[in-house]
Write a protein that holds these residues in place. Structure first.
Motif, PDB file in Angstrom:
ATOM      1  N   THR A 356       0.829  -1.203   0.000  1.00 61.91           N
ATOM      2  CA  THR A 356       0.000   0.000   0.000  1.00 61.91           C
ATOM      3  C   THR A 356       0.865   1.256   0.000  1.00 61.91           C
ATOM      4  OG1 THR A 356      -1.836  -1.091   1.120  1.00 61.91           O
ATOM      5  CG2 THR A 356      -1.729   1.297   1.312  1.00 61.91           C
ATOM      6  N   ILE A 357       1.892   1.253   0.832  1.00 61.13           N
ATOM      7  CA  ILE A 357       2.798   2.397   0.894  1.00 61.13           C
ATOM      8  C   ILE A 357       3.493   2.595  -0.446  1.00 61.13           C
ATOM      9  CG2 ILE A 357       4.927   3.260   1.952  1.00 61.13           C
ATOM     10  CD1 ILE A 357       4.036   1.851   4.546  1.00 61.13           C
ATOM     11  N   ALA A 358       3.986   1.507  -1.046  1.00 64.66           N
ATOM     12  CA  ALA A 358       4.699   1.606  -2.322  1.00 64.66           C
ATOM     13  C   ALA A 358       3.786   2.122  -3.432  1.00 64.66           C
ATOM     14  CB  ALA A 358       5.281   0.250  -2.693  1.00 64.66           C
ATOM     15  N   ILE A 359       2.558   1.605  -3.482  1.00 63.31           N
ATOM     16  CA  ILE A 359       1.609   2.029  -4.519  1.00 63.31           C
ATOM     17  C   ILE A 359       1.296   3.515  -4.394  1.00 63.31           C
ATOM     18  CG2 ILE A 359      -0.790   1.805  -5.290  1.00 63.31           C
ATOM     19  CD1 ILE A 359      -0.569  -1.189  -4.584  1.00 63.31           C
ATOM     20  N   ASN A 360       1.000   3.945  -3.176  1.00 58.69           N
ATOM     21  CA  ASN A 360       0.630   5.345  -2.997  1.00 58.69           C
ATOM     22  C   ASN A 360       1.811   6.292  -3.135  1.00 58.69           C
ATOM     23  OD1 ASN A 360      -2.316   5.839  -2.308  1.00 58.69           O
ATOM     24  ND2 ASN A 360      -1.835   3.981  -1.149  1.00 58.69           N
ATOM     25  N   ALA A 361       2.997   5.821  -2.793  1.00 55.11           N
ATOM     26  CA  ALA A 361       4.185   6.641  -3.016  1.00 55.11           C
ATOM     27  C   ALA A 361       4.375   6.898  -4.506  1.00 55.11           C
ATOM     28  CB  ALA A 361       5.415   5.955  -2.420  1.00 55.11           C
ATOM     29  N   GLN A 362       4.133   5.860  -5.318  1.00 51.83           N
ATOM     30  CA  GLN A 362       4.239   6.045  -6.764  1.00 51.83           C
ATOM     31  C   GLN A 362       3.122   6.943  -7.280  1.00 51.83           C
ATOM     32  OE1 GLN A 362       6.801   4.771  -8.888  1.00 51.83           O
ATOM     33  NE2 GLN A 362       5.828   6.403 -10.064  1.00 51.83           N
ATOM     34  N   ASN A 363       1.900   6.736  -6.783  1.00 48.25           N
ATOM     35  CA  ASN A 363       0.783   7.599  -7.175  1.00 48.25           C
ATOM     36  C   ASN A 363       1.062   9.058  -6.814  1.00 48.25           C
ATOM     37  OD1 ASN A 363      -0.649   5.430  -8.144  1.00 48.25           O
ATOM     38  ND2 ASN A 363      -1.960   5.233  -6.339  1.00 48.25           N
ATOM     39  N   TYR A 364       1.609   9.268  -5.614  1.00 50.27           N
ATOM     40  CA  TYR A 364       1.931  10.617  -5.159  1.00 50.27           C
ATOM     41  C   TYR A 364       2.944  11.274  -6.093  1.00 50.27           C
ATOM     42  CZ  TYR A 364       3.466  14.356  -2.001  1.00 50.27           C
ATOM     43  OH  TYR A 364       3.785  15.577  -1.457  1.00 50.27           O
TER      44      TYR A 364
END
Length: 371
Positions: A356-364
């Protein structure tokens, strides 16, 4: 008024986020769409309409304006149009605007002041997002508004209604305070490296009343204008994320407009999801560590129990274990597999949080690049 403590066209923006779909998947989602952060029946919000109710409380009880989100101007979860990011204001319900506007007149320091604002509800993937703004406009009927003392921020956050303790949204929130600097203040900023931090502290102290203030975190420049950040993400219990952005560049004015408002809302959503997943993962890690130590201790105790001198002597003579020892071992054999399964599930939850952290970091990062 002290000219160094006056500001022009102050704005307060609340960006708050709440989970509405625990499954978190939409057929129209992009490939890198966010999964809900470690959600379960125990911590999922029971009221997906929470944000809209809090918004109406702020409008009615705190700001005392005649505006609210209701069935006539707000799509429900059942009636909202499909899509990954959807504006939830009913078309044509508020003069073809994409938000609910409001306004009021107040008097502050014997000065009549006109306030205006809006509420913009959206659905972004598995989340509801509320953009809430209250401000003194730059111009009224083409005439530039007057500078005001920083104490005006008291009027923009009555009873601390915009703080996390009151809004209490599942994915948290970000508060953005903006104001234009005068030519004199820009000159002072160039001469005194501490001037901006002092001015921001004054704004913060007026904005929040009767509570501990979030600590200063860092300072930088964003789109040509200085910005200061408050709130330490490592202090979860008291965390309050506030940005104070002093506008003094045409580049800032160009980027921070109505067309980009939804993009900023999405950007802050990803940031808040990263934080929640980080906090939950850290809590999961502590539980996993405790469970690991318990399992390790029980295994050690079992071997110690079975390797006592008398037991070893009987086994060496072919006598085997006593009934009591066999019953003990049987109990351990029954108990251990479920614990192993529980432990494996906890590891999966931890891995899910990391994803979840990795996905949202990329989205951010993608959204930031787009802006």
């Amino acid at each position: 008024m002290n000219q160094n403590s006056t500001i022009y066209a102050p704005n307060v923006h609340l960006f708050a986020f709440h989970l509405w779909d625990a499954l978190g998947f939409d057929s129209n989602s992009p490939v890198n769409s966010q999964q809900p952060a470690l959600t379960s029946s125990s911590n999922s919000p029971v009221n997906p309409e929470h944000l809209w109710q809090k918004c109406n409380e702020i409008l009615k009880n705190n700001l005392k304006v005649d505006a609210e989100l209701n069935s006539s101007n707000l799509y429900s979860a059942q009636t909202a149009p499909p899509g990954w990011r959807v504006n939830l204001i009913v078309e044509n319900s508020v003069n073809d605007l994409a938000f609910l506007p409001f306004e009021k007149n107040i008097e502050h320091d014997s000065q009549p002041i006109f306030l205006q604002g809006f509420a913009q509800p959206q659905r972004i993937d598995d989340s509801y997002a509320l953009g809430f703004n209250i401000s003194i406009p730059e111009k009224i009927d083409g005439i530039k508004t007057s500078n005001v003392d920083v104490s005006i921020f008291q009027e923009l956050n009555p009873d601390n209604c915009l703080l996390p303790n009151f809004v209490n949204s599942y994915f948290g929130q970000t508060l953005l305070l903006t104001a234009w600097l005068s030519a004199e203040q820009n000159q002072e900023m160039r001469q005194d490296e501490h001037f901006l931090k002092s001015l921001a502290q004054q704004c913060l102290e007026k904005f929040i009343s009767g509570q501990n203030l979030p600590t200063f975190y860092r300072q930088s420049e964003l789109f040509g204008s200085p910005i200061l950040e408050y709130g330490n993400p490592n202090q979860q219990a008291s965390y309050c994320h506030i940005l104070i952005w002093f506008l003094n560049s045409p580049a800032t004015n160009e980027i921070w407009d109505a067309a980009r408002y939804s993009d900023f809302m999405e950007l802050f959503l990803y940031r808040n999801k990263i934080l929640r997943a980080f906090w939950e993962s850290r809590a999961y890690y502590r539980k996993i560590r405790e469970e690991y130590e318990k399992i390790e201790r029980d295994i050690d105790n079992t071997f110690k129990y079975l390797q006592r001198d008398q037991a070893q002597q009987r086994q060496s003579k072919g006598a085997g274990l006593k009934q009591k020892e066999l019953e003990y071992l049987k109990g351990q054999m029954i108990e251990m597999p479920p614990r192993a399964v529980k432990y494996a599930r906890m590891l999966i939850d931890l891995e899910f949080g990391e994803n979840t952290i990795a996905i949202n970091a990329q989205n951010y990062q993608n959204k930031l690049n787009q802006i």
